[in-house]
Design a protein around this motif. Structure first.
Motif, PDB file in Angstrom:
ATOM      1  N   GLU A  59      -0.070  -4.510  17.969  1.00 59.19           N
ATOM      2  CA  GLU A  59      -0.956  -3.941  16.951  1.00 59.19           C
ATOM      3  C   GLU A  59      -0.355  -2.676  16.346  1.00 59.19           C
ATOM      4  O   GLU A  59      -0.429  -2.456  15.129  1.00 59.19           O
ATOM      5  CB  GLU A  59      -2.316  -3.633  17.572  1.00 59.19           C
ATOM      6  N   SER A  60       0.273  -1.846  17.210  1.00 59.56           N
ATOM      7  CA  SER A  60       0.842  -0.586  16.719  1.00 59.56           C
ATOM      8  C   SER A  60       1.990  -0.843  15.749  1.00 59.56           C
ATOM      9  O   SER A  60       2.027  -0.290  14.644  1.00 59.56           O
ATOM     10  CB  SER A  60       1.324   0.244  17.911  1.00 59.56           C
TER      11      SER A  60
ATOM     12  N   GLN B 164       2.339  -2.886   8.276  1.00 57.81           N
ATOM     13  CA  GLN B 164       1.312  -3.189   7.275  1.00 57.81           C
ATOM     14  C   GLN B 164       1.039  -1.980   6.379  1.00 57.81           C
ATOM     15  O   GLN B 164       0.754  -2.135   5.183  1.00 57.81           O
ATOM     16  CB  GLN B 164       0.034  -3.642   7.983  1.00 57.81           C
ATOM     17  N   ILE B 165       1.101  -0.759   6.961  1.00 60.87           N
ATOM     18  CA  ILE B 165       0.952   0.452   6.138  1.00 60.87           C
ATOM     19  C   ILE B 165       2.069   0.507   5.109  1.00 60.87           C
ATOM     20  O   ILE B 165       1.847   0.766   3.913  1.00 60.87           O
ATOM     21  CB  ILE B 165       0.959   1.709   7.030  1.00 60.87           C
ATOM     22  N   MET B 166       3.301   0.246   5.577  1.00 60.87           N
ATOM     23  CA  MET B 166       4.437   0.250   4.659  1.00 60.87           C
ATOM     24  C   MET B 166       4.268  -0.839   3.595  1.00 60.87           C
ATOM     25  O   MET B 166       4.582  -0.635   2.413  1.00 60.87           O
ATOM     26  CB  MET B 166       5.733   0.032   5.455  1.00 60.87           C
TER      27      MET B 166
ATOM     28  N   GLU C 145       3.031  -2.362  -1.966  1.00 59.37           N
ATOM     29  CA  GLU C 145       2.217  -3.128  -2.916  1.00 59.37           C
ATOM     30  C   GLU C 145       1.586  -2.198  -3.950  1.00 59.37           C
ATOM     31  O   GLU C 145       1.551  -2.511  -5.154  1.00 59.37           O
ATOM     32  CB  GLU C 145       1.139  -3.902  -2.158  1.00 59.37           C
ATOM     33  N   ALA C 146       1.072  -1.044  -3.485  1.00 61.09           N
ATOM     34  CA  ALA C 146       0.440  -0.102  -4.421  1.00 61.09           C
ATOM     35  C   ALA C 146       1.460   0.442  -5.420  1.00 61.09           C
ATOM     36  O   ALA C 146       1.201   0.519  -6.631  1.00 61.09           O
ATOM     37  CB  ALA C 146      -0.209   1.039  -3.642  1.00 61.09           C
TER      38      ALA C 146
ATOM     39  N   VAL D 284       9.474  -6.618   4.157  1.00 60.95           N
ATOM     40  CA  VAL D 284       8.435  -6.079   5.043  1.00 60.95           C
ATOM     41  C   VAL D 284       7.537  -7.199   5.553  1.00 60.95           C
ATOM     42  O   VAL D 284       7.188  -7.263   6.740  1.00 60.95           O
ATOM     43  CB  VAL D 284       7.611  -5.004   4.304  1.00 60.95           C
ATOM     44  N   THR D 285       7.155  -8.121   4.649  1.00 59.91           N
ATOM     45  CA  THR D 285       6.293  -9.251   5.055  1.00 59.91           C
ATOM     46  C   THR D 285       6.990 -10.115   6.110  1.00 59.91           C
ATOM     47  O   THR D 285       6.384 -10.523   7.109  1.00 59.91           O
ATOM     48  CB  THR D 285       5.946 -10.108   3.826  1.00 59.91           C
TER      49      THR D 285
END
Length: 308
Positions: free
Chosen positions: A187-188, A194-196, A201-202, A234-235
Motif C-alpha cells: 500500500e505504501s 499513485q501520487i506521482m 495526470e494533472a 508510472v502506470t
C-alpha cells in the motif's frame, strides 16, 4: 428289274477251296492276318504301357531312393540325438543318485539333531515347570508397569498435541503478520506511485488545456509526449509493484519466510524535464514562461518543489 451281268463274268468260277499248305480251312489266312494286326496293335499298346510303367517305375524308384536317403539321414540324426539323450539321462541319473545319497546323509544328521533337541526339550520342560510361578509374578509386574507407562504416554501425547496446536497457531499468526507487513509495504509503495501518477495526470491535463496556443508555447507537443510516456511508465510500475507484492504474499501463504524473499524492486522515477522556464507565482501555483511570453497554468507546486 434284274441287273445285267456280263456273260463272261457270270460264268467265271471262284476258287473257294483252302490254299494248302497255308490254310487248313477256308478264310484262315484272312483270319490269321486280322489276328496278326490285332496282335500288332496289342503289342504296340503293351509297349506303350510298358514305357509308361517303366517311366513311372523310374520316378517311383527315385522317390523311394530319396525317401530312403532322407530316412537314413533322419535315422542318423535321431541316433545322434538318442545318444545325446542317453548321455544326458546317464548324467541325470548320476546326479540324482548323488542327491539321493546327500539327502540320506542329511536325513541321518537331522534324525540325530531331532533326538538331541527332544532330549533338550524334555530337560527344558522340567526346568520351566519350576519357573512358571516366577513368570506369573513377572507378568503381574509387567502389567502394572505397562499401565503406568500407558498413563504417562497419554499425558505426553496430550502435551504434544497441545504443543502442536500452539505451534500451528503461532505459525498462522506469524504468516498473518508477514502478510500484513507485505500488504502495508504494498500500500505504501503503490500509494507513492499513485501520487506521482495523479500529479503527472494533472500536469498533463493542464498542458493539454493550453495546447491550442502553439505560438506561445511551440514545444508543447514535445512536452505532452514526454509526460504521456512518463505517465505510462508510472502506470506500468504500479502494476509491476502490485504483481511482485502479490507473488510474495502468495509465497508466504505457501510456506516461505519473509526473510528468505528478495526485496521488491521499485524503479526510481523522476519527472521529465520541460522546455518551459518555471517560475513560482504563489504558494500554491506555478506559472510557465516561454520565450514569447508568460502563461499562467495554476498548477500546484508539488511536481517542482525543488524550484526556488
Amino acid at each position: 428289274f434284274a441287273p445285267q451281268v456280263s456273260w463272261n463274268i457270270a460264268h467265271k468260277e471262284v476258287n473257294t477251296e483252302p490254299y494248302n499248305p497255308f490254310e487248313e480251312h477256308q478264310g484262315e489266312i484272312s483270319r490269321i492276318e486280322k489276328e496278326y494286326q490285332v496282335l500288332q496293335e496289342q503289342l504296340k499298346e503293351a509297349y506303350e504301357n510298358y514305357e509308361q510303367i517303366k517311366l513311372k517305375g523310374l520316378e517311383e524308384t527315385r522317390d523311394l531312393e530319396e525317401k530312403l536317403r532322407r530316412n537314413l539321414e533322419e535315422n542318423k540324426i535321431s541316433k545322434t540325438e538318442l545318444d545325446w539323450f542317453l548321455q544326458d539321462l546317464e548324467r541325470e541319473i548320476k546326479k540324482w543318485q548323488q542327491e539321493k545319497k546327500e539327502i540320506q546323509e542329511r536325513l541321518k544328521s537331522l534324525k540325530k539333531k531331532i533326538k538331541k533337541i527332544s532330549n533338550a526339550s524334555e530337560m527344558y520342560t522340567q526346568k520351566t515347570d519350576g519357573k512358571d510361578k516366577e513368570h506369573e509374578l513377572h507378568l503381574d509386574q509387567s502389567l502394572e508397569i505397562s499401565n503406568t507407562f500407558t498413563n504417562e504416554k497419554m499425558k505426553i501425547e496430550e502435551c504434544i498435541k497441545k504443543g502442536k496446536e500452539d505451534c500451528e497457531e503461532s505459525h498462522q499468526r506469524a504468516v498473518a503478520a508477514e502478510v500484513s507487513i507485505l500488504e502495508n509495504w504494498k500500500e505504501s509503495e503503490v500509494y507513492k506511485l499513485q501520487i506521482m501518477e495523479s500529479q503527472a495526470e494533472a500536469y498533463l491535463k493542464k498542458l493539454e488545456q493550453i495546447s491550442c496556443d502553439s505560438a506561445a508555447y511551440p514545444d508543447m507537443e514535445s512536452d505532452i509526449c514526454l509526460w504521456e510516456l512518463f505517465l505510462s511508465n508510472v502506470t506500468k510500475e504500479i502494476e509491476k509493484a502490485k504483481s511482485q507484492f502479490e507473488e510474495q504474499i502468495k509465497a508466504i501463504k505457501n510456506g516461505s519466510r519473509l526473510s528468505e524473499l528478495s526485496k521488491v524492486q521499485i524503479s526510481e522515477l523522476s519527472f521529465p524535464a520541460c522546455n518551459m522556464v518555471i517560475r513560482p507565482h504563489s504558494a500554491s501555483c506555478l506559472h510557465l514562461e516561454t520565450r514569447q511570453g508568460r502563461l499562467s497554468l495554476g498548477l500546484p507546486l508539488w511536481p517542482f518543489s525543488h524550484v526556488s
